[in-house]
Write an enzyme that holds these catalytic residues in place. Structure first.
Site, PDB file in Angstrom:
ATOM      1  N   ARG A   1      34.663  21.879   1.494  1.00 50.71           N
ATOM      2  CA  ARG A   1      34.472  22.898   0.240  1.00 50.71           C
ATOM      3  C   ARG A   1      33.699  24.024   0.956  1.00 50.71           C
ATOM      4  NH1 ARG A   1      32.786  17.569  -0.849  1.00 50.71           N
ATOM      5  NH2 ARG A   1      33.802  16.758  -3.079  1.00 50.71           N
TER       6      ARG A   1
ATOM      7  N   HIS B   1      39.181  27.429  -3.149  1.00 49.23           N
ATOM      8  CA  HIS B   1      38.703  25.873  -3.358  1.00 49.23           C
ATOM      9  C   HIS B   1      40.173  25.213  -3.208  1.00 49.23           C
ATOM     10  CE1 HIS B   1      37.011  22.215  -4.459  1.00 49.23           C
ATOM     11  NE2 HIS B   1      37.723  21.756  -5.342  1.00 49.23           N
TER      12      HIS B   1
ATOM     13  N   ARG C   1      41.419  23.623  -0.331  1.00 47.46           N
ATOM     14  CA  ARG C   1      41.296  21.992   0.080  1.00 47.46           C
ATOM     15  C   ARG C   1      42.250  21.125  -0.571  1.00 47.46           C
ATOM     16  NH1 ARG C   1      36.656  18.080   0.118  1.00 47.46           N
ATOM     17  NH2 ARG C   1      36.426  17.070  -1.906  1.00 47.46           N
TER      18      ARG C   1
ATOM     19  N   HIS D   1      35.806  11.136  -0.746  1.00 47.97           N
ATOM     20  CA  HIS D   1      35.623  10.647  -2.161  1.00 47.97           C
ATOM     21  C   HIS D   1      35.718   9.339  -2.032  1.00 47.97           C
ATOM     22  CE1 HIS D   1      38.153  14.165  -3.822  1.00 47.97           C
ATOM     23  NE2 HIS D   1      36.829  14.487  -3.833  1.00 47.97           N
TER      24      HIS D   1
ATOM     25  N   TYR E   1      43.656  15.697  -5.719  1.00 46.44           N
ATOM     26  CA  TYR E   1      44.185  16.556  -4.917  1.00 46.44           C
ATOM     27  C   TYR E   1      45.320  16.573  -4.144  1.00 46.44           C
ATOM     28  CZ  TYR E   1      39.184  18.211  -4.958  1.00 46.44           C
ATOM     29  OH  TYR E   1      37.850  18.754  -5.236  1.00 46.44           O
TER      30      TYR E   1
END
Length: 232
Positions: A60, A163, A166, A189, A198
């Site tokens: 991030r 972002h 990512r 995560h 994602y």
């Protein structure tokens, strides 16, 4: 209402509109490896390593800005994520925040083909304590990374947010064969559902999958040859 049913407060949930209790996030854009390379080449050199860490390592923006020099092991080719830098809107206030879960603290391997950008950054632009600093030597603010990225995405013509890099990194890792456990570790995560958000289908990937299926079928046919069939 569902909670009330579980607590025996009511016998039946009167709210029965299909799908009303779920939300679906908007599909985010991701970049191709070629577009990522264009972004890295086109951005102001001081910020190249930030794009590398976001796109190829899944960091991030706040995690990028919180990296200390000791967190970046160039010999081993890894970075340690320990905190996330939080900056308040319309304010100069900023602070380091611990990850929500222990999974957020993680060591990430840097792909060898982009490690050179971290080596260059350490030599030319890193601070004495923090890996990312501004021209004045102070800790780099996330807004400075954001503004630099906005400029280069316009120049390159890639319609994504910082972002989204990512998301890009996670999808590329999956295409390279990473398992769900691998992806969870790289992004920090603790739940599979969070990691799955994602993942995105890459353009042209379906054709690669189709070819891989044919290759699998061909190998199976070779194993089960007519000669073997005749022998039973």
């Amino acid at each position: 209402m569902n909670a009330a049913v579980r607590d025996d407060a009511i016998a039946r949930n009167p709210c029965q509109i299909p799908g009303a209790g779920s939300t679906k996030a908007k599909e985010r854009n991701i970049a191709t490896p070629e577009q990522v390379a264009d972004l890295i080449r086109g951005i102001t050199p001081r910020y190249r390593a930030a794009v590398v860490l976001a796109a190829w390592c899944g960091l991030r923006r706040g995690e990028v800005c919180s990296l200390r020099c000791e967190d970046v092991n160039l010999d081993k080719g890894t970075v340690w994520v320990r905190t996330n830098r939080v900056e308040l809107l319309e304010s100069t206030a900023a602070f380091d925040k611990e990850p929500k879960t222990e999974a957020g603290k993680r060591e990430i391997s840097v792909p060898p083909h982009v490690l050179v950008f971290l080596i260059e950054h350490a030599k030319e632009w890193a601070g004495t304590e923090y890996f990312f600093v501004g021209r004045d030597g102070a800790r780099m603010r996330g807004n400075a990374v954001y503004q630099a990225f906005v400029r280069v995405r316009k120049k390159v013509g890639v319609d994504i947010a910082f972002h989204d890099l990512r998301h890009t990194g996670q999808s590329l890792a999956a295409a390279a064969g990473a398992t769900l456990a691998d992806l969870k570790k790289r992004l920090g995560h603790s739940s599979s559902a969070a990691a799955n958000r994602y993942l995105h289908a890459l353009d042209g990937r379906d054709a690669e999958v189709a070819k891989a299926l044919s290759d699998l079928a061909a190998r199976s046919s070779e194993v089960r040859s007519p000669a073997r069939d005749e022998r039973g």
